[in-house]
Design an enzyme around this catalytic site. Structure first.
Site, PDB file in Angstrom:
ATOM      1  CE  LYS A  75      -2.345  -0.267   3.855  1.00  0.00           C
ATOM      2  NZ  LYS A  75      -1.566  -1.338   4.463  1.00  0.00           N
ATOM      3  NE  ARG A 124      -5.082  -0.127   9.100  1.00  0.00           N
ATOM      4  CZ  ARG A 124      -3.956   0.326   8.414  1.00  0.00           C
ATOM      5  NH1 ARG A 124      -4.120   1.387   8.051  1.00  0.00           N
ATOM      6  NH2 ARG A 124      -2.844  -0.414   8.453  1.00  0.00           N
ATOM      7  NE  ARG A 162       7.726  -2.372   7.136  1.00  0.00           N
ATOM      8  CZ  ARG A 162       6.464  -1.902   6.783  1.00  0.00           C
ATOM      9  NH1 ARG A 162       6.028  -0.830   6.039  1.00  0.00           N
ATOM     10  NH2 ARG A 162       5.453  -2.228   7.908  1.00  0.00           N
ATOM     11  NE  ARG A 181       5.853   0.291  10.176  1.00  0.00           N
ATOM     12  CZ  ARG A 181       4.979   0.189   9.508  1.00  0.00           C
ATOM     13  NH1 ARG A 181       5.264   0.941   8.204  1.00  0.00           N
ATOM     14  NH2 ARG A 181       3.847  -0.208   9.508  1.00  0.00           N
ATOM     15  NE  ARG A 184       1.270  -4.111  11.275  1.00  0.00           N
ATOM     16  CZ  ARG A 184       2.338  -4.034  10.865  1.00  0.00           C
ATOM     17  NH1 ARG A 184       3.460  -4.715  11.475  1.00  0.00           N
ATOM     18  NH2 ARG A 184       2.492  -3.517   9.493  1.00  0.00           N
TER      19      ARG A 184
END
Ligand code: B4P
Length: 198
Positions: A14, A89, A128, A134, A145
């Site tokens: 996204k 969302r 990532r 992160r 998630r």
């Protein structure tokens, strides 16, 4: 002028594609996740509130998120169109966005859903985690998630499908290839006729 959303599970691309598509269309990309992360980095009250939820992989409460989006959509740079990334969302956020857009007599032209299977998503996000570090990219939080996406955000996708403005694009493949697929899809005559017919 294009007003669009990009929806997909975490890791579907996204944020990656929102940047590329918004540049090509000459519209502003608005990522709720990026706004939250900027606030966390800046140590603001909003950032401190959001961080509690983000680190656990939970949604930040609508009472915080909705008002933030309303305020962002009142800025001058959205006049030529916008690409919302990561919002709405939940179905309650869809209702809220409807109200905000109706207040400005606006309609969405297209909602783009990026798809990928869960194993690929976890693989990308763990990649990532190594590079960017992160705080919400560890396996347990990533799985949570993903569960939230299936439990809550798929209902958002269904709402837009009912309205006839949903376009589904396979997010597997290289980043450039996915961008080309998206651009081909949103510029296709069927998309234009649906958007033009509303
Ligand atoms: P987001 O910032 O939206 O995080 P995300 O779902 O992980 O997506 P992101 O855009 O970062 O990743 P992408 O798929 O592009 O949200 C973070 C948190 O903020 C949420 O958990 C929540 O707490 C809060 N939040 C945000 N919006 C909210 C809302 N509306 N309501 C409540 N809470 C909200 O990319 C992932 C990785 O895949 C990248 O490393 C990228 O390089 C890689 N990648 C992308 N495309 C690829 C491809 N084609 N091939 C290989 N790798 C690819």
């Amino acid at each position: 002028m294009t007003r669009m959303l990009i929806i997909g599970p975490p890791g579907s691309g996204k944020g990656t594609q929102a940047q590329r598509i918004s540049e090509r269309l000459g519209i502003v990309a608005i990522s709720t996740g990026d706004i939250f992360r900027a606030n966390v980095k800046g140590g603001t009250a909003l950032g401190r509130e959001a961080k509690k939820y983000m680190d656990a992989g939970d949604f930040v409460p609508d009472s915080v998120t909705n008002e933030m989006v309303r305020s962002r959509l009142s800025e001058d740079d959205v006049e030529n169109g916008f690409l919302l990334d990561g919002y709405p969302r939940t179905t309650a956020q869809v209702d809220y966005l409807d109200e905000v857009l109706a207040g400005g007599e606006q309609l969405l032209d297209v909602v783009l859903q990026l798809t990928a299977d869960d194993d690929e998503l976890v693989h990308r996000l763990l990649g990532r985690a190594k590079e960017a570090g992160r705080s919400d990219d560890n396996e347990a939080v990533i799985r949570h998630r993903l569960d939230l996406y299936h439990e809550q955000t798929e209902a958002v996708v269904a709402k837009y499908a009912e309205r006839g403005i949903l376009r589904k694009v396979d997010g597997h493949g290289g980043i450039e290839d996915v961008t080309d697929k998206i651009m081909g899809d949103i510029q296709s005559p069927s998309r234009v006729s649906i958007a033009g017919g509303r």
